[in-house]
Design an enzyme around this catalytic site. Structure first.
Site, PDB file in Angstrom:
ATOM      1  CD  GLU A   1      20.454 -23.434 -16.633  1.00  0.00           C
ATOM      2  OE1 GLU A   1      19.387 -23.971 -16.931  1.00  0.00           O
ATOM      3  OE2 GLU A   1      21.122 -23.761 -15.613  1.00  0.00           O
TER       4      GLU A   1
ATOM      5  CG  ASP B   1      -0.230  -0.058   2.536  1.00  0.00           C
ATOM      6  OD1 ASP B   1       0.580   0.854   2.793  1.00  0.00           O
ATOM      7  OD2 ASP B   1      -0.457  -0.995   3.323  1.00  0.00           O
TER       8      ASP B   1
END
Ligand code: DGJ
Length: 733
Positions: free
Chosen positions: A613, A538
């Site tokens: 990777e 929030d």
């Protein structure tokens, strides 16, 4: 001047660059709300209000035989209590004589340059060059001597108006506040409006829902003690026909992290009232004579340019006017790797150094040691509250561990869950009375933990001291502040029985005090908020932390929806997004493209990746750094809606000067032998020419926006595309 008072008509017009907001001291000095929407100047709009004898709608006594004047049928700026306005109220108060009544009319007003402040709650702020004006209107009830101070700040350039409310007990006996809404927005006709909200759940926060206004009270709120995963303190009221790009949208975003309520009531006359503030559940706040209660701030915006227009207003404003951290603008955020999904609580200092070494090869700047480093914590049944390093796991000591990470050229971060306590902890054994448990009953457990009574000053002081001690004794660059349960057993052993109705709110005030102290003591630390993922995401939290963990759900395809919903109000720069092992069928590169719609990082065991990777991750980390200004400062566009059926999800970041853009697409659904699909860009200069990914050919902005970009379809499942558009420079321009 952003605030114009017209003495003759007794109107206040709040004027931003593109919007007007008007109020008036009307009949008998009741404060009417006249208008909010596109700029209309400051002419008195009270001609809009027609008065009729409305059966069963009461008339204030002071209007005598005038039966056509009813507060029930007029738009109010802050509605009264028990005065014949039967819609949902802005306030519920129990006066010292036991009566439930508030009849406030305008008695005073003042304006000043700059932003108002609240003493107990976080607010947005004005930056150095912002033009901001503020207004305070006083509503007084002469019988109870209760006053309401309505506060407004007008951010002209940003097209933002903030509101807050204070209640003053001007009498000589205590009163009790049972409901106080920070905003009351009345529309004369709201039958054509929809309400958009961001409901969700753990792992699926802020999904977007839209409902038509019908003749009842539509309620959105949380009673979990936190703003929650399940709802978000943000609502949009929009035209029924509003889309991403067109239509009127009103946003209300509440700066509060506790229980909240938003009510949208379409009444008998199609008037629409929206109120928003602290949830009245178990809220009874005593105000002694002269005491003042502050309600949280609401940040309001209006746009005629659909949801995107509204999001842009909030993104720009929340990016720069909400959080004072130096990581908002001055210092670029790091690429981080977090130990949680790499090792959960099964790690030691050696393992962390190994992860850091592997992560270094992936272009990572910061290693975060998540849950499991303190007390004797090896699972989630113990040690919360004991913020001392577990010497069995971190044998070399925290200081030396951090040094080892720093020697690799990386920074170090740490996890806390300050508001919680495990029953199996030294803290609980020493201070059972600090946990929230109702006397004579055992507390509701959640993840086997209890909540601390944050309303207690001793608890706040303990947390400030123990957390600051850890942060002061090692070179800590980053803190993740987590909370992993909802509150129940609302009780404080420090308060008398008649003040238990204050605990929910006092908890939040205590939390803000602790965060404020720790953060201000450590201005160089980057803080990230978290609540079992993205619960409690929030604006009040974003006042303290520049970034917040969006969700524990790292599946890149689910993340498309999570990022989409979160972006309705919160800026991309606030969205914590990582690449993890979740989504086995999704290529690593696609995960990276998705994580670039946020703060970008990793949440996996880097030592398990192949060299190939790791190299791919390095390239992606570098790409994120390259695109950082676009992602963090550009305008964000949602190009498709992942909640609708479709084969791809696309979004776009566009530089403010439109010279550059990053358009990302993830193919979510491959149809066999399906049609060619096109993604239409947004926000470009129609007449400018743009190259794509450094290739020679250039396309006009208008072609890219109207005809679109063909998306390659013979590709493996979950392929992602990134199109970097660069405006062709023309000599001399
Ligand atoms: C919930 C968070 O969302 C996770 O990222 C992790 O920090 C765990 N808590 C640790 O308990």
């Amino acid at each position: 001047m952003g605030i114009i008072y017209n003495e003759k008509f007794k109107t206040w017009t709040l004027q931003t660059k593109n919007t007007s907001y008007q109020m008036k001291a009307g009949n008998l000095d009741y404060l009417l709300h006249l208008y909010y929407g596109p700029s209309i100047g400051d002419a008195d709009l009270s001609y809009q209000i027609r008065q009729y004898d409305r059966g069963f709608s009461g008339n204030p006594y002071a209007s005598r035989n005038e039966r056509t004047f009813s507060l029930d049928a007029q738009p109010q700026e802050f509605s009264t209590q028990q005065q014949g306005d039967f819609r949902t109220t802005s306030i519920e108060i129990v006066n010292s004589d036991g009566s439930y009544s508030f009849n406030g009319t305008v008695t005073d007003h003042k304006t000043w340059k700059g932003k108002y402040k609240l003493d107990t709650l976080p607010t947005v702020f004005a930056r150095k060059n912002d033009t901001v004006d503020s207004l305070q209107i006083t509503l007084s009830d002469p019988i109870s001597n209760v006053q309401i101070l309505l506060l407004y700040s007008v951010f002209e350039e940003a097209d933002i108006i903030t509101r807050a409310v204070k209640v003053v007990n001007g009498g000589d006996q205590p009163i009790h506040l049972k409901k106080i809404m920070s905003v009351c927005l009345d529309f004369l006709n709201g039958a054509h409006m929809d309400l958009v909200s961001l409901p969700g759940r753990y792992g699926q926060e802020r999904q977007v829902e839209r409902q038509h206004m019908t003749h009842h009270i539509h309620t959105i709120g949380s009673v979990r003690g936190s703003s929650s995963h399940q709802q978000n303190p943000f609502v949009i009221l929009c035209d029924r026909g509003a889309t991403e790009d067109y239509g009127s949208c009103y946003g209300c975003s509440l700066m509060y992290s506790g229980n909240f309520l938003a009510e949208a009531e379409l009444d008998q006359y199609n008037q629409l009232r929206l109120v928003m503030g602290i949830h009245p559940k178990q809220f009874v706040y005593q105000l002694k004579p002269k005491e003042v209660f502050e309600g949280p701030e609401v940040v309001m915006a209006f746009s005629e340019k659909g949801f995107t227009g509204l999001s842009h207003l909030y993104h720009d404003f929340y990016r720069y006017n909400l959080c004072a951290s130096k990581y908002v603008q001055e210092v670029q955020r790091p690429v981080l790797i977090n130990s949680w999904e790499a090792a959960f609580m099964d790690f030691d200092d050696t393992k962390l150094v190994e992860i850091a070494k592997a992560a270094k090869k992936m272009g990572v700047d910061l290693l975060v040691m998540d849950d499991g480093w303190f007390g004797k914590r090896n699972d989630d049944n113990s040690s919360l509250g004991d913020w001392v390093v577990n010497q069995k796991k971190i044998q070399c000591g925290l200081d030396r561990l951090v040094e080892q990470i720093n020697e690799l050229g990386m920074k170090f971060g740490i996890w806390f869950e300050p508001e919680m306590v495990s029953e199996d902890s030294d803290l609980y054994r020493a201070h059972k009375e600090w946990a929230m448990e109702i006397p004579g009953r055992r507390g509701v457990r959640s993840r086997n933990q209890l909540a601390l009574d944050m309303s207690r000053v001793e608890v706040q002081d303990y947390l400030i001291k123990s957390i600051n001690q850890i942060l002061d004794n090692a070179n800590i660059f980053y803190v993740k502040w987590d909370i992993n349960r909802s509150l129940a057993d609302i009780w404080s052993n420090a308060l008398p029985s008649d003040k238990q109705g204050e605990v929910y709110h006092r908890y939040i005030l205590g939390l803000y005090r602790v965060m404020d102290n720790i953060i201000k003591t450590h201005p160089d630390i980057l803080f990230e908020g978290c609540s079992g993922g993205g619960g409690r995401y929030d604006p009040a939290m974003l006042h303290y932390y520049p970034q917040y963990w969006v969700s524990d759900n790292n599946h890149p395809i689910d993340r498309l929806k999570l990022h989409y919903g979160t972006s309705f109000v919160y800026p991309i720069s606030s969205m914590g997004a990582h690449i993890s092992d979740s989504g086995k069928l999704v290529p690593l590169r696609t995960k990276a493209v998705v994580a670039m719609c946020g703060t970008f990082g990793y949440e996996l065991d880097a030592t398990h990746l192949t060299e190939e990777e790791q190299q791919l991750c390095k390239e992606q980390s570098d790409l994120f750094r390259k695109y950082y200004p676009l992602i963090f400062e550009g305008d964000y566009y949602r190009l498709t809606n992942p909640f609708e059926l479709g084969n791809m999800t696309a979004w776009q970041h566009v530089a403010k000067d439109k010279s550059e853009s990053l358009l990302s697409v993830v193919v979510t659904n491959l149809t066999c032998n399906g049609p060619q699909e096109y993604i239409r860009a947004k926000g470009l200069l129609p007449d400018a020419m743009y190259t794509i990914n450094g290739n020679r050919e250039a396309y006009s902005g208008s072609a890219l926006m109207n005809a679109g970009l063909p998306i390659e379809r013979e590709v493996p499942e979950y392929t992602a595309f990134q199109f970097h558009l660069e405006k062709v420079r023309i000599e001399g321009i």
